[in-house]
Design an enzyme around this catalytic site. Structure first.
Site, PDB file in Angstrom:
ATOM      1  N   ASP A 489       0.832  -1.213   0.000  1.00 33.85           N
ATOM      2  CA  ASP A 489       0.000   0.000   0.000  1.00 33.85           C
ATOM      3  C   ASP A 489       0.864   1.260   0.000  1.00 33.85           C
ATOM      4  O   ASP A 489       2.071   1.220   0.301  1.00 33.85           O
ATOM      5  CB  ASP A 489      -0.905  -0.047   1.239  1.00 33.85           C
ATOM      6  CG  ASP A 489      -2.207   0.715   1.054  1.00 33.85           C
ATOM      7  OD1 ASP A 489      -2.300   1.505   0.088  1.00 33.85           O
ATOM      8  OD2 ASP A 489      -3.114   0.542   1.887  1.00 33.85           O
ATOM      9  N   ASP A 559     -10.647   2.076  -3.545  1.00 34.45           N
ATOM     10  CA  ASP A 559     -11.235   1.777  -2.230  1.00 34.45           C
ATOM     11  C   ASP A 559     -12.754   1.784  -2.316  1.00 34.45           C
ATOM     12  O   ASP A 559     -13.426   1.449  -1.347  1.00 34.45           O
ATOM     13  CB  ASP A 559     -10.792   2.823  -1.202  1.00 34.45           C
ATOM     14  CG  ASP A 559      -9.455   2.458  -0.594  1.00 34.45           C
ATOM     15  OD1 ASP A 559      -8.950   1.367  -0.884  1.00 34.45           O
ATOM     16  OD2 ASP A 559      -8.916   3.274   0.180  1.00 34.45           O
TER      17      ASP A 559
HETATM   18  C1  DGJ Z   1      -5.848   1.899   1.852  1.00 35.48           C
HETATM   19  C2  DGJ Z   1      -6.197   0.724   1.009  1.00 35.48           C
HETATM   20  O1  DGJ Z   1      -6.635   1.141  -0.243  1.00 35.48           O
HETATM   21  C3  DGJ Z   1      -7.233  -0.116   1.736  1.00 35.48           C
HETATM   22  O2  DGJ Z   1      -7.635  -1.183   0.938  1.00 35.48           O
HETATM   23  C4  DGJ Z   1      -6.647  -0.595   3.028  1.00 35.48           C
HETATM   24  O3  DGJ Z   1      -5.596  -1.471   2.770  1.00 35.48           O
HETATM   25  C5  DGJ Z   1      -6.180   0.580   3.851  1.00 35.48           C
HETATM   26  N1  DGJ Z   1      -5.318   1.448   3.103  1.00 35.48           N
HETATM   27  C6  DGJ Z   1      -5.471   0.102   5.094  1.00 35.48           C
HETATM   28  O4  DGJ Z   1      -4.955   1.129   5.814  1.00 35.48           O
END
Ligand code: DGJ
Length: 798
Positions: A489, A559
């Protein structure tokens, strides 16, 4: 794909004219007598004929008189660079359009005049050092290198063109070599330049924001400059580096256009300029706004590789070329063409609130529901209970995982699942042991308060010590812990850009050096752990680009897991990226980003067109939903090869179809946004099937919940049932209403051209098992399989 129409020689050279050919396209350039590289043509494949010299003469720009107020390149020359189609351009010799390269020399001048020196056809292709780049494989002689020298300075510019004939892609990048004794300041350097002799184009760009990635924007070009660029430090969700430059009239299935992308994950710049001579110039490369590079004597600088394709078959043709290219020449991982695992992710199921027993309970349900990979998302490391702390400290939180990562992984493996873990290696929180020990590792400007993004700071990847720290800390997580998958991430964009290891006159190198540091880390870790499936992520799709895909074969696309939003987001990606790179999850309802309720089957039907996962608390679902998910996972597995690696067609605003490469199997999905009553007609029309084959088309019968009809139940019930009452709920448990079945056996030509008429949709006038209940956000998936029979064979049988 490569076929008989592909001729052996992809790069043909006639004296100083170059014909770069792919299966369906030609790119032609010529070195003029004065040594300038004139761009002659990029488009549908053309033949140089028996007299290539004459062809080049016909394609070249003609000038016999000066043009108004235009600057002449030199005395007694009629070359006016402002109106010449060029492969490279600079400032100072009359070209007033947006330039390809701007160098500042030791005397302070910024005029450059790069003229032809030599060329070669490279058997071993050369690619930019330290950057992501295309995969050349065992090709030979399909890279053209043309060398230019600045007329007065000992500075050289090399252009590299690589031809990927079977997917109609040509890539370009350049290297500047400072062979002089003086420092040269690179103020701007592009990767590609495409000069076109017309001005009736539109540029299609893809951008939005968090949870709204890849919105499609069309801008008709007019006089002046149109830019798609970012200095966020990452390719960003604001404007993806993939763009299309097409004729104004080009549409989904017809018309000419170019698809253009950059193999780069940092600040990028794509610009199209319509000149006062009604010509169009496109350039793309590192965004010059936050870039400069001090090129020492005897040193060289490599720009990222740019990707170009042309198609006369509309956006669809461009997309297909890009998809084949990305699958074959960008993705390198051993998982490149293997079935990607169906996963469960803990994020929307529990957010930071995880521990071993909760995770195991979720994993148990996932295994039972047919999933293959369990992913522990954020929240597993020391002190990490929300997003204010701990990034940088990659040791396990024993209060949550008393048996460590390996202990959990072992138990997950015992359930028959693979084990995956979330990391965010490029970041540090102020509240972390790492920051307390090494505040200098964070990117910040001494004496200035730092701005934060998600409460965190960037690690300064321009610092080799930090790069080593990141590698080591990740090695410790990945090694001997039973890790099969990693979600990498990256949750903030750049601010306060400054490197504490660079001198003041190199600060504008920081953003590009960050990318070099990142690629060094990714190259090292992905090579050291080839058996781990890596997934890129940046708050969803904030860094969805070819650079990341070069190291990690798939990326978390957004997301936003709302199925309706996902139809737009996934479709946006599909213009430039194959579905085998786009991950998509089924999540809970109401959806956490939109609070929208969509049927479970719609959530599945849309997510299944990407790399499917689930991201919800399965432990809180009832038997009915778990049973439904079990059916979904087995369907997905049965059709996974088509869904992940088939050719993806955007058939209409509310329909996609993906067709296996051999055209024997396909899956279609249709969906509704808002239902309009008394509009019950529906047609399933496909694309890409073999006209000659006979196909069986069918759906899986849905079992509708009585409650979907609200108090209409009283129209058929002998006793009155109060909506929402115990009786209503009880009845709903036992009485299901059969949905419609569609079942047809027809030729590909019928499906591709006429389509089959679907059962009448519900319109307020009655319902039975022949009715297609297609309310708000409803959808249907249709499966299509070739019968072992062609039309010809069927006729003979009769
Ligand atoms: C952002 C990501 O896009 C989410 O899927 C998740 O992993 C969160 N970060 C976790 O902090």
């Amino acid at each position: 794909m490569r076929d008989d129409t592909v001729r052996d020689v992809m790069i043909k050279v006639f004296e100083k004219s170059f014909f770069l050919c792919t299966a369906d396209t030609s790119y032609v350039l010529n070195i003029t007598d004065e040594g300038w590289p004139e761009h002659l043509y990029y488009g549908k494949r053309i033949d140089e004929g028996t007299d290539p010299k004459e062809t080049v003469r016909a394609l070249s720009g003609k000038v016999s008189h000066p043009k108004g107020t235009t600057i002449n390149y030199k005395k007694d020359s009629l070359t006016m660079l402002e109106d010449t189609m060029l492969e490279i351009s600079s400032m100072g010799k009359g070209d007033l359009r947006t330039p390809f390269i701007v160098l500042e020399y030791a005397d302070g001048s910024v005029t450059s005049d790069f003229l032809f020196e030599s060329y070669s056809l490279n058997d071993e292709a050369v690619f930019p050092k330290g950057l992501a780049h295309s995969v050349y494989g065992d090709r030979k002689g399909e890279q053209l290198e043309i060398v230019f020298k600045e007329k007065e300075k000992d500075v050289w510019l090399k252009l590299f063109y690589t031809v990927y004939e079977e997917c109609n892609v040509i890539t370009r990048w350049c290297r500047v070599e400072n062979r002089s004794e003086e420092v040269v300041n690179i103020k701007r350097i592009m990767s590609t330049q495409l000069d076109l002799d017309r001005n009736d184009y539109k540029m299609i760009t893809f951008g939005g924001n968090w949870a709204r990635e890849m919105e499609k924007h069309e801008t008709v070009l007019t006089h002046g400059l149109f830019e798609n660029s970012t200095y966020s430090g990452i390719s960003s969700n604001r404007c993806n580096p993939f763009v299309m430059l097409t004729n104004v009239s080009t549409g989904e299935t017809s018309g000419e256009g170019y698809g253009l992308n950059l193999i780069y994950s940092g600040n990028h710049y794509e610009a199209a300029e319509v000149s006062g001579f009604y010509k169009t110039r496109f350039v793309s490369g590192i965004n010059p706004i936050d870039f400069a590079w001090k090129l020492e004597a005897k040193d060289s600088f490599d720009a990222p590789e740019a990707v170009m394709t042309f198609s006369d078959k509309g956006y669809r043709g461009i997309s297909f070329n890009m998809h084949d290219f990305v699958r074959e020449h960008i993705v390198r991982s051993k998982f490149k063409s293997s079935p990607r695992p169906l996963l469960i992710n803990s994020w929307e199921a529990a957010y930071f609130n995880i521990n071993e027993s909760k995770l195991l309970a979720l994993a148990g349900k996932a295994a039972d529901a047919g999933m293959e990979l369990f992913v522990m998302d954020d929240g597993w490391f020391k002190g990490r209970n929300d997003d204010t702390s701990s990034l940088g400290d990659w040791t396990v939180e024993l209060k949550k995982l008393p048996n460590g990562i390996s202990g959990l992984a072992e138990k997950i493996h015992k359930l028959g699942l693979q084990f995956g873990i979330w990391v965010e290696p490029e970041m540090v929180n102020e509240d972390s042991d790492l920051y307390r020990a090494h505040p200098e590792y964070a990117m910040s400007i001494p004496g200035r308060e730092n701005s934060l993004g998600r409460n965190q700071m960037l690690l300064d990847l321009t610092n080799p010590e930090v790069v080593e720290y990141v590698k080591d800390s990740m090695r410790a997580v990945f090694k001997d812990n039973g890790v099969d998958y990693v979600k990498w991430d990256m949750n903030r964009m750049f601010s306060d850009v400054y490197s504490k290891v660079l001198p003041a006159d190199r600060q504008r190198e920081t953003a590009h050096r960050y990318v070099l540091g990142l690629y060094d880390i990714m190259e090292t870790l992905t090579s050291e752990f080839p058996d781990i499936l890596f997934e890129g992520c940046a708050s969803g799709g904030n860094r969805f680009d070819l650079g990341i895909l070069n190291y990690m074969p798939q990326i978390w696309a957004s997301d936003d897991t709302d199925a309706i939003m996902r139809t737009h987001i996934q479709e946006g990606y599909s213009y430039g990226y194959p579905m085998s790179t786009v991950t998509a999850h089924v999540s809970a309802c109401p959806n956490h980003q939109t609070l929208r309720n969509t049927p479970l089957d719609t959530r599945f039907n849309i997510a299944a067109f990407g790399l499917l996962g689930y991201e919800l608390n399965l432990c809180e679902l009832g038997k009915e939903e778990l049973d439904a998910i079990r059916v979904q996972t087995s369907l997905y597995k049965a059709w996974r090869d088509v869904l992940q690696y088939g050719d993806f067609y955007r058939v209409s605003k509310y329909e996609w179809v993906t067709v296996s490469k051999d055209k024997r199997r396909a899956v279609a999905v249709t969906w509704n946004e808002l239902m309009t009553p008394n509009d019950q007609y529906g047609v399933l029309r496909t694309a890409g099937l073999d006209d000659e084959l006979i196909y069986h088309v069918f759906n899986i019968r849905l079992r509708h919940d009585l409650r979907e009809f609200g108090d209409l139940v009283n129209q058929v019930s002998p006793i009155h049932i109060k909506k929402g009452s115990v009786l209503h709920n009880l009845l709903a448990k036992f009485v299901k209403l059969d949905g419609e079945l569609e079942d047809y056996t027809v030729t590909g030509s019928v499906l591709n051209n006429a389509g089959v008429k679907l059962k009448q949709a519900y319109g307020g006038t009655g319902f039975n098992a022949e009715t297609r209940l297609f309310q708000d956000f409803a959808s249907r998936m249709y499966f299509i399989e070739a019968k072992d029979m062609t039309v010809e064979m069927a006729l003979n049988v009769r």
